[in-house]
Scaffold this active site. Structure first.
Site, mmCIF file in Angstrom:
data_model
loop_
_atom_site.group_PDB
_atom_site.id
_atom_site.type_symbol
_atom_site.label_atom_id
_atom_site.label_comp_id
_atom_site.label_asym_id
_atom_site.label_seq_id
_atom_site.Cartn_x
_atom_site.Cartn_y
_atom_site.Cartn_z
ATOM 1 N N ILE A 230 -2.826 4.939 13.718
ATOM 2 C CA ILE A 230 -2.446 4.328 12.438
ATOM 3 C C ILE A 230 -1.144 4.886 11.877
ATOM 4 C CG2 ILE A 230 -4.796 3.707 11.788
ATOM 5 C CD1 ILE A 230 -4.969 6.209 10.108
ATOM 6 N N GLY B 206 4.630 10.551 12.931
ATOM 7 C CA GLY B 206 5.736 11.188 12.238
ATOM 8 C C GLY B 206 6.130 12.481 12.901
ATOM 9 N N GLY B 207 6.999 13.234 12.208
ATOM 10 C CA GLY B 207 7.509 14.469 12.782
ATOM 11 C C GLY B 207 6.447 15.522 12.993
ATOM 12 N N VAL C 72 -1.211 10.173 13.846
ATOM 13 C CA VAL C 72 -2.417 10.034 13.045
ATOM 14 C C VAL C 72 -3.285 8.916 13.620
ATOM 15 C CG1 VAL C 72 -3.362 9.632 10.739
ATOM 16 C CG2 VAL C 72 -1.181 10.819 10.995
ATOM 17 N N LYS D 104 -5.015 13.878 12.470
ATOM 18 C CA LYS D 104 -3.619 14.087 12.862
ATOM 19 C C LYS D 104 -3.607 15.040 14.053
ATOM 20 C CE LYS D 104 -0.237 14.540 9.925
ATOM 21 N NZ LYS D 104 0.691 15.074 8.889
ATOM 22 N N ASP E 60 8.204 19.123 0.304
ATOM 23 C CA ASP E 60 8.681 17.898 0.952
ATOM 24 C C ASP E 60 8.111 16.674 0.258
ATOM 25 O OD1 ASP E 60 10.208 16.505 2.789
ATOM 26 O OD2 ASP E 60 8.617 16.430 4.300
#
Length: 718
Positions: free
Chosen positions: A18, A21-22, A26, A41, A134
């Site tokens: 789904i 990313g870095g 996930v 994740k 972040d």
């Protein structure tokens, strides 16, 4: 090792990818043990292959998991299987804030609502010594029911003193893509101190929140350039474009909040995320947006110049006393220009009073479950200071600053105590009269009007011994008028009940009722001119003013805050309590000597503890999960709670496999909720009055049944 749909990681079965990313991929997954869908994740190999980075990540993930806040993505577990390291999180339905902004600027009320939720989530993290570092729209998720969740604490920094760690060395490299241990944030959302490679603290997250707020309002980035270097230079040296030039609907109050978040120097920004949430809530409150509902058309009175807010609770919550500019009077609008937070701790405020002209505030409060104390907040102080006086319940402050307190009592307004007087510098009060419920200083600061019980009736006396009014109900909050010739008070028909009327009596005992029939009356104060009495009441959580001839008007109306008036100063400062109700659950696990906060959301009520003392069954009630009770389970070590279902929990089976509960709004049945894998069971039983507990062997349930024509009897049900 390649990861595919259908693969098993411990007791989690991966269903579909789904996101990516870095910090990893996930997956949507099924937790076979608890039969629930979760998000997993899977960490990238560069993290999993670096023992130091992996240890740091797991340590920080566990710290975030302990937050248990409705506006922070819940982390359920951290695990590994055959070299694959992963984090288990709650599965959300909705979209990221990035996608919402892509559709255009958000409505201003929705912007303030979302930003307030983000601020409260950040405040919870900061309280635990966790800095996100972040924050950006990609890391903010909006669920289908409008709840905001902060995601991805992959770059989170733990405060060493809070978590027993030593600071990790970090390079000052800053790129668009984040990498653990070397990146301080995402370009465009970093604070100036992050751009310079300096240490980031909670105020860095506040800067990022300001950037996100700006983007929600305008649909555009606050800082941008053709390259990362140019963007970082803009963060350091440039100011964002004027908000009102981009969106004329932006109010000056909201623009001030955003600008205050985006100050280049950390010490010039908001100093806590709670301050941001506080100001945003004031901005969304109709009472601070300009409109005042008036109930009469009399000529405008002199302007009330300042509005002071306080946050308190019935049980446990945050308090903040503040000062704000309030313009306008009767029939005129007003606007909150500024606010000054005084305290930020969780607790209960019992009573607060201005000293002298209003620059100093004295209040009695209990913080973080500690014993109640008296505090003073002077204009030059950063924080409120506890007084040396022994425990006493504040009732009044004289014009010269002398305190009237009640000693030898508990901290409930319906319990009498010994009336005593003391200066702010005293350590021992001078006791005067026993069995007093409330009191107020006369204008000369030498005498006190008191409320006490004589022969079964409550009497308002001034001077003591001279009865001005008596009732079979209760009298509370007596206040002398600015002219000293009248006393206003709350008249309650029943003892222990807040329903009642606002009344005034002169010093000869002539009494008039100004406002009656109110469901909840909390406190009152005279206007500086002495021609109105102000009070707060429910329903509506309104601040009401009533003249001496009974004409009423709404000074301020709050749809989101529960207000209670504490005081009005001679200079026009109003001290209000903004009440935030919570039930806090605390407990001791096996072998522990220090209480642990085991609360989840807003109202956590304990129901049962496992035989070994390690597991707690409790009910939770919160707007975040609906109005009905949720049945929840959590380890006494503070691990993340598991929601088992809806209902009013009763008992945990001795073998720990089942929770007994009564379903919401349904009679004649009870439910058994599995604490692990399995399906809930419903048992219908005609005449069921109560499901009590399990038998010792966990095979039967003890119930209370009332059959027609018979008295209630206890049974066991297989």
């Amino acid at each position: 090792m390649s990861i595919e749909a259908g693969q098993q990681l411990l007791h989690y079965r991966l269903i579909e990818k789904i996101g990516e990313g870095g910090m990893g991929v996930v997956w949507k997954a099924l937790d076979a043990r608890l039969d629930r869908e979760v998000a997993i994740k899977v960490l990238p190999s560069r993290v999993a292959g670096d023992p130091k980075a992996l240890a740091r990540f797991e340590r920080e993930a566990r710290a975030v998991a302990a937050l248990s806040h409705p506006h922070i993505l819940a982390i359920h577990d951290v695990g590994s299987d055959d070299g694959v390291h992963f984090v288990v999180m709650e599965l959300l339905e909705g979209e990221t804030l990035t996608r919402r902004i892509a559709e255009g600027p958000l409505p201003l009320r929705k912007t303030a609502e979302f930003a307030g939720q983000i601020a409260r989530g950040l405040a919870a993290a900061h309280d635990k010594g966790i800095v996100h570092r972040d924050l950006k729209p990609d890391n903010v998720f909006v669920t289908k029911d409008g709840q905001v969740k902060i995601l991805d604490f992959g770059l989170a920094k733990l405060h060493p003193a809070r978590h027993g760690t030593t600071p990790d060395s970090e390079a000052a490299t800053m790129t668009r893509h984040t990498a653990p241990g070397v990146v301080l944030g995402t370009v465009g959302y970093m604070s100036p101190e992050q751009v310079r490679g300096q240490e980031a603290d909670a105020r860095s997250d506040i800067f990022a929140l300001g950037v996100v707020l700006y983007e929600m309002v305008t649909g555009e980035r606050a800082f941008s350039g053709d390259s990362s270097v140019e963007t970082m230079n803009a963060i350091l040296k440039e100011e964002p474009a004027d908000l009102q030039k981009i969106s004329r609907e932006v109010s000056p109050a909201l623009e001030r909040i955003i600008r205050h978040c985006l100050e280049k120097r950390p010490e010039e920004r908001f100093q806590s995320a709670r301050d941001v949430a506080f100001d945003l809530e004031a901005h969304t409150d109709p009472s601070s947006s300009g409109a005042v509902d008036t109930l009469d058309a009399a000529e405008p009175r002199p302007a009330i110049r300042k509005l002071a807010w306080a946050a308190a609770t019935l049980l446990l919550a945050g308090i903040a006393l503040a000062a704000g500019m309030l313009l306008g009077g009767r029939g005129r609008s007003f606007e909150l220009h500024r606010s000054e937070r005084i305290t930020h701790r969780e607790g209960t405020v019992f009573r607060a009073r201005f000293v002298g002209d209003g620059g100093t505030v004295v209040f009695s409060a209990s913080w973080d479950g500690e014993s109640p104390r008296l505090f003073v907040k002077r204009p030059e102080d950063m924080v409120a200071t506890p007084l040396d006086l022994k425990a006493g319940r504040l009732v009044s402050v004289s014009p010269s600053g002398e305190l009237a307190i009640l000693t030898n009592t508990i901290w409930l307004p319906w319990i009498p105590g010994t009336l005593a007087r003391a200066a702010l510098s005293d350590s021992e009060p001078r006791e005067l009269i026993d069995d007093v419920y409330d009191a107020d200083w006369s204008l000369d600061g030498e005498r006190l009007a008191i409320v006490r019980e004589i022969e079964g009736k409550r009497r308002l006396e001034f001077p003591p011994g001279t009865t001005l009014y008596e009732t079979a109900g209760h009298v509370s909050h007596p206040r002398f008028s600015p002219g000293g010739d009248r006393i206003a008070y709350l008249d309650h028909p029943k003892f222990g009940n807040t329903r009642g009327s606002v009344a005034v009596v002169d010093l000869q005992g002539n009494r008039e009722t100004l406002a009656e029939g109110w469901q909840t009356l909390r406190a009152l104060a005279w206007s500086p001119s002495g021609d109105e009495v102000w009070f707060t009441s429910k329903p509506g959580s309104d601040l009401i003013a009533v003249t001496l001839d009974g004409r009423q008007r709404v000074v301020a109306r709050s749809l989101t805050a529960d207000m209670a008036l504490h005081d009005l100063s001679p200079g026009g400062e109003a001290l209000l309590a903004r009440r935030d109700h919570r039930l806090i659950l605390r407990g001791l696990g096996p072998g522990e000597t220090r209480e642990r906060n085991l609360s989840w959301l807003e109202r956590s009520v304990p129901r049962s503890i496992s035989a070994d003392g390690t597991t707690l069954l409790f009910n939770e009630q919160s707007e975040a999960i609906g109005l009905n009770y949720a049945v929840a389970l959590r380890k006494m070590d503070g691990s993340t709670p598991v929601r088992l279902g809806e209902g009013d929990a009763r008992s945990l089976s001795p073998d720990g496999k089942w929770a007994l509960a009564i379903p919401p709004d349904v009679q004649d049945r009870f439910i058994l909720l599995p604490t692990g894998a399995g399906e809930p069971r419903t048992v219908s039983l005609q005449g069921l009055r109560e499901a009590v507990s399990f038998s010792a062997d966990s095979d039967r349930v003890v119930v209370w049944v009332q059959e027609e024509g018979k008295a209630p009897r206890s049974y066991t049900v297989d």
